[in-house]
Write an enzyme that holds these catalytic residues in place. Structure first.
Site, PDB file in Angstrom:
ATOM      1  N   ALA A  67     -14.370 -13.533  11.938  1.00  0.00           N
ATOM      2  CA  ALA A  67     -12.971 -13.966  11.833  1.00  0.00           C
ATOM      3  C   ALA A  67     -12.489 -14.430  13.197  1.00  0.00           C
ATOM      4  CB  ALA A  67     -12.093 -12.835  11.316  1.00  0.00           C
ATOM      5  N   GLY A  69      -8.797 -15.277  15.406  1.00  0.00           N
ATOM      6  CA  GLY A  69      -7.352 -15.109  15.416  1.00  0.00           C
ATOM      7  C   GLY A  69      -6.711 -15.745  16.621  1.00  0.00           C
ATOM      8  N   GLY A  72      -8.362 -14.074  19.921  1.00  0.00           N
ATOM      9  CA  GLY A  72      -9.786 -13.848  20.073  1.00  0.00           C
ATOM     10  C   GLY A  72     -10.516 -13.887  18.754  1.00  0.00           C
ATOM     11  N   ASP A 205       3.524  -4.664  10.724  1.00  0.00           N
ATOM     12  CA  ASP A 205       2.927  -5.883  10.157  1.00  0.00           C
ATOM     13  C   ASP A 205       2.102  -5.514   8.925  1.00  0.00           C
ATOM     14  OD1 ASP A 205       2.443  -8.573   9.908  1.00  0.00           O
ATOM     15  OD2 ASP A 205       0.876  -8.656  11.436  1.00  0.00           O
TER      16      ASP A 205
END
Length: 364
Positions: A67, A69, A72, A205
């Site tokens: 993944a 983001g 990073g 979040d």
């Protein structure tokens, strides 16, 4: 960092102007003390003592990225023989950030580590360790050794093969989930949040993208990048922190908030788990912000949704934070729901479907 009246660390505010100066002074003192200790050990040949959360880089092998983001990448990896996920954070990439900004990000990183490494719950991703990147690291990869610059930090957590809950829900968007699957998943998330709140931690979040599944499809809370120890004074926790569609009205409006913002976000996640759909897919940021705050916009609950579950959603996303239940009360409400008689959504291509509300354009 200041402390509240009950001794809780107030890590929700960062003074960008003075933080780099404070950090410089701290590092200078630490370097002087470390050098003195090394001299006492005999010519500076000894290693500094690691923090209890600090990994041994020689035991870490980094594999392919899974993944990417804002700050990073996340990689598969192995640490001391265990499958792990490794989050590499690069804050000084291409020289686009000032020293003060990097210092602020380091402070936020330290907060994430200090929060995460103390947690121990089956519905919270297990934290293994981290490095704060004070010096260049030499970490093994599948293709040899990799020199990691000092501005890069890394977090090592357990690897969860089931991936993100959001991805799982998207895969089931057409056929939906059985009610006996919906409620246990919701309970996993509720129990994890209840645990965090018992530790005075506000996640800030909460969204299905930040929830991961293990091989048995147990839901675990992840990504504490914006988690904060709850301030004693709600006025000390302000600012738009979170993700569009999940953010509580008080957060969207820039008002003071507390752990009840997580309860609101949980209500949206609960709707998403039941419906396997995305809230407000056709609305812009400004439209959602205005409608949620001023017109009390919420996702439309399907007619087939059992009242016991619909009631939890409505109570959690109440516009008034004081009227939202605590997460331990949410756990109790979900535990009381009977799933033996069904109550899940019916796919569009089956008779007695109840998805007509998803065919029309939803909005304010």
């Amino acid at each position: 960092m200041k402390e509240g009246g009950d001794g809780f660390v107030r890590a929700d505010q960062i003074d960008l102007k003075s933080l780099d100066e404070q950090l410089e002074r701290h590092l200078s003192r630490a370097w002087t003390m470390e050098k003195k200790k090394e001299e006492e050990r005999g010519g500076g040949r000894g290693e500094r003592q690691r923090e209890d959360w600090e990994i041994d880089p020689s035991k870490l092998v980094i594999k392919g990225a899974i993944a990417r983001g804002t700050f990073g990448t996340v990689h598969r990896g192995v640490y001391d023989g265990q499958d792990v996920a490794v989050k590499l954070l690069d804050w000084g990439e291409e020289g686009n950030r000032t020293e003060a900004e990097i210092a602020a990000l380091r402070a936020a990183f330290s907060q994430e580590v200090s929060v995460w490494h103390k947690l121990d719950h089956p519905n919270v991703t297990k934290f293994i360790g981290a490095t704060i990147g004070g010096r260049d690291l030499n970490i093994q990869t599948e293709n040899g050794h990799l020199g990691i610059p000092s501005n890069v930090c890394c977090v090592v957590v357990e690897y969860l093969p089931g991936g993100a809950l959001k991805t799982f829900l998207i895969k089931n968007r057409r056929r939906k989930l059985a009610f006996k699957v919906v409620v246990p998943m919701a309970l996993d998330l509720a129990r994890g949040l209840s645990y965090l709140h018992s530790k005075k931690i506000v996640h800030r979040d909460v969204k299905t993208e930040n929830m991961l599944l293990d091989k048995t499809r147990t839901v675990k809370i992840a990504d504490f990048g914006v988690a904060r120890v709850e301030a004693q004074n709600p006025n000390d926790m302000t600012g738009e922190t979170g993700t569009l569609g999940y953010m509580a009205p008080e957060v969207l409006n820039g008002d003071p908030y507390n752990r009840k913002c997580d309860v609101y976000s949980f209500g949206i996640c609960l709707w998403e788990i039941y419906c396997c759909d995305m809230p407000y897919p056709d609305l812009s940021f400004s439209e959602v912000t205005s409608a949620v705050v001023r017109q009390n916009l919420r996702p439309e609950i399907p007619r087939c949704c059992p009242s016991s579950l619909a009631n939890v959603m409505k109570r959690c996303w109440d516009a008034n934070p004081d009227k939202r239940p605590e997460m331990d009360a949410v756990v109790a409400m979900l535990e009381a729901i009977d799933t033996s008689k069904g109550g899940g959504m019916i796919p569009l291509d089956q008779p007695q479907g109840c998805l007509s509300c998803f065919r029309k354009n939803r909005g304010p």
